[in-house]
Motif scaffolding. Structure first.
Motif: not given
Length: 275
Positions: A47-52, A82-85, A250-253, A270-275
């Motif tokens: 799994k790609n756990i990064g943001a790129t 891709a990120p999360g793939q 914490a692993d989500l961009p 529900q929709k969320i925003m990870r800040n």
């Protein structure tokens, strides 16, 4: 840890930090005659756990017994994640118990993984690593009590014919802390997609902190079968059962996500925003 990746096939990075493409899940109970085997085959998820996005070129999956050397391996074709793939590799020979994997693997490999104890490495080339910190090691998991090599303070828990080991969150370079046993849940690179039917029964108390500032989603009530999707509809995280009402993300961009789950046998979202 990560050593060498090609980002989008253009830039090569040399790093000695936490991995971006990691070994995400290992199931070792396939190829068995034991009635509790879930699947006929072993599998390993990357799994790609990064943001790129990341392109793996010349990478290998390698296996060793608890105290043995990494003599068993197979190549991974060049692949961009891709990120999360997730990238699913079916391993081992078909057993007499269990069923076929429920989705098509991205790659069929040749590793026969020992059920209770062993070592799996993702490497940047064909060279057999001699430790979890060898220069070509991208990620390393030693599992089971007699594994003589692992990342961090101790080994990951032992999988079984009925259970896999999966990452609980990101990568802290500590196998004992990063992995837990659970129901095998293979996913391939196509991922699950979020359909209109998944977004329903939105309720204000499902997620208490829709603006996630501290790497943790806090649910307002007991929830199971949690799935988190990116706004493009790709499944990026799955948790079958939560012991508490908190979920480490914490692993989500940073970005916007749709969270779905089951509350009192009812699907909610529900929709969320990870800040």
């Amino acid at each position: 840890m990560r050593k060498t990746f090609t980002i989008l096939g253009i830039i090569t990075l040399s790093m000695t930090s936490k991995a971006q493409v990691v070994i995400n899940e290992i199931y070792t109970g396939g190829g068995s005659a034991v009635a509790t085997s879930v699947y006929k085959y072993d599998f390993i998820e990357l799994k790609n756990i990064g943001a790129t996005s990341v392109t793996l070129t010349g990478a290998y999956l390698k296996y060793a017994s608890s105290t043995g050397s990494f003599s068993d391996s197979h190549a991974i074709p060049t692949v961009t994640l891709a990120p999360g793939q997730i990238y699913l590799v079916q391993e081992g020979n078909a057993g007499t118990k269990g069923v076929d994997l429920p989705i098509t693997p991205d790659l069929v490999g040749t590793l026969n993984l020992a059920t209770i104890v062993g070592k799996v490495a993702l490497t940047s080339d064909a060279t057999a690593p001699t430790s979890s910190t060898s220069t070509n090691v991208l990620d390393f998991v030693g599992y089971g009590t007699s594994a003589n090599q692992f990342e961090g303070a101790s080994y990951a828990p032992a999988p079984s014919n009925a259970l896999s080991i999966s990452r609980t969150s990101g990568d802290t370079n500590n196998n004992a802390a990063d992995f837990a046993t659970g129901t095998p849940s293979p996913q391939n690179s196509s991922g699950a997609t979020l359909g209109i039917s998944d977004v329903k029964n939105v309720r204000s108390l499902f997620v208490k902190n829709t603006l996630v500032k501290n790497n943790e989603i806090i649910f307002g009530e007991k929830v199971d079968q949690v799935k988190i999707y990116g706004m493009s509809g790709q499944l990026v995280k799955t948790v079958v059962s939560l012991k508490t009402n908190n979920l480490d993300v914490a692993d989500l961009p940073k970005g916007n996500y749709i969270v779905t789950g089951t509350v009192n046998n009812q699907s909610v979202s529900q929709k969320i925003m990870r800040n």
